[in-house]
Design a protein around this motif. Structure first.
Motif, PDB file in Angstrom:
ATOM      1  N   VAL A  13       0.841  -1.205   0.000  1.00 27.37           N
ATOM      2  CA  VAL A  13       0.000   0.000   0.000  1.00 27.37           C
ATOM      3  C   VAL A  13       0.875   1.253   0.000  1.00 27.37           C
ATOM      4  CG1 VAL A  13      -1.646   1.327   1.394  1.00 27.37           C
ATOM      5  CG2 VAL A  13      -1.998  -1.110   1.034  1.00 27.37           C
ATOM      6  N   LEU A  14       1.951   1.237   0.774  1.00 27.70           N
ATOM      7  CA  LEU A  14       2.850   2.375   0.827  1.00 27.70           C
ATOM      8  C   LEU A  14       3.514   2.621  -0.534  1.00 27.70           C
ATOM      9  CD1 LEU A  14       4.235   4.538   2.573  1.00 27.70           C
ATOM     10  CD2 LEU A  14       6.011   2.854   3.042  1.00 27.70           C
ATOM     11  N   LEU A  47       2.387   1.690  -3.510  1.00 27.33           N
ATOM     12  CA  LEU A  47       1.392   2.143  -4.482  1.00 27.33           C
ATOM     13  C   LEU A  47       0.967   3.583  -4.236  1.00 27.33           C
ATOM     14  CD1 LEU A  47      -0.834  -1.040  -4.881  1.00 27.33           C
ATOM     15  CD2 LEU A  47       0.785  -0.095  -6.512  1.00 27.33           C
ATOM     16  N   SER A  48       0.918   3.993  -2.972  1.00 25.03           N
ATOM     17  CA  SER A  48       0.528   5.373  -2.690  1.00 25.03           C
ATOM     18  C   SER A  48       1.616   6.355  -3.106  1.00 25.03           C
ATOM     19  CB  SER A  48       0.190   5.548  -1.212  1.00 25.03           C
ATOM     20  OG  SER A  48       1.363   5.371  -0.431  1.00 25.03           O
ATOM     21  N   LEU A  49       2.858   5.914  -3.127  1.00 21.69           N
ATOM     22  CA  LEU A  49       3.934   6.808  -3.544  1.00 21.69           C
ATOM     23  C   LEU A  49       3.954   7.022  -5.047  1.00 21.69           C
ATOM     24  CD1 LEU A  49       6.851   5.588  -1.251  1.00 21.69           C
ATOM     25  CD2 LEU A  49       5.520   7.684  -1.045  1.00 21.69           C
ATOM     26  N   ALA A 106       1.213   6.687  -7.081  1.00 19.09           N
ATOM     27  CA  ALA A 106      -0.069   7.165  -7.599  1.00 19.09           C
ATOM     28  C   ALA A 106      -0.039   8.692  -7.663  1.00 19.09           C
ATOM     29  CB  ALA A 106      -1.214   6.700  -6.711  1.00 19.09           C
ATOM     30  N   GLY A 107      -0.344   9.221  -8.820  1.00 19.50           N
ATOM     31  CA  GLY A 107      -0.361  10.662  -8.996  1.00 19.50           C
ATOM     32  C   GLY A 107      -1.488  11.046  -9.928  1.00 19.50           C
ATOM     33  N   SER A 108      -1.483  12.275 -10.320  1.00 25.50           N
ATOM     34  CA  SER A 108      -2.504  12.739 -11.245  1.00 25.50           C
ATOM     35  C   SER A 108      -2.245  12.178 -12.636  1.00 25.50           C
ATOM     36  CB  SER A 108      -2.507  14.259 -11.301  1.00 25.50           C
ATOM     37  OG  SER A 108      -2.783  14.780 -10.023  1.00 25.50           O
TER      38      SER A 108
END
Length: 123
Positions: free
Chosen positions: A39-40, A42-44, A46-48
């Motif tokens: 999760v960490l 993937l959250s890093l 993930a952007g616009s």
């Protein structure tokens, strides 16, 4: 000796170990720790999503290619593909070449619209 009784042996069976002969490592992440790390990570990343809306360097090239493919040249190539497929189908008495020509024509007609839709989609 009889040929059926002879058996060829390559030698004793070998035991394969991990690199450098070591045993498996006991230090492993638990299932919860793996989930948190995933999760960490993937959250890093993930952007616009602005894949097709920024930069004007290639806008002229894109417009020209899109007009060529969707214009009269694209239609002429599609009709030629169907025509050549029909001629080959008649010559071979096989329907597959004309189906390939029709498939190419459909691909040529709808692919620019699909690509534009995918690249200009925003989240």
């Amino acid at each position: 000796m009889n040929r059926k009784t002879l058996k060829k042996h390559a030698g004793p069976p070998q035991v394969f170990r991990r690199p450098l002969g070591g045993e498996p490592s006991a230090a492993r992440f638990s299932g919860g720790a793996q989930f948190v790390l995933a999760v960490l990570a993937l959250s890093l990343v993930a952007g616009s999503a602005f894949a097709g809306t920024t930069g004007t360097e290639f806008q002229n090239l894109y417009t020209w290619l899109n007009n060529v493919v969707t214009g009269y040249f694209g239609r002429a190539v599609a009709v030629a593909a169907v025509g050549i497929g029909a001629i080959i189908s008649i010559a071979r008495v096989n329907p597959i070449p004309i189906l390939a020509g029709v498939g190419f024509a459909v691909f040529l007609q709808y692919t620019p619209t699909i690509i534009t839709g995918i690249l200009t989609a925003t989240i």
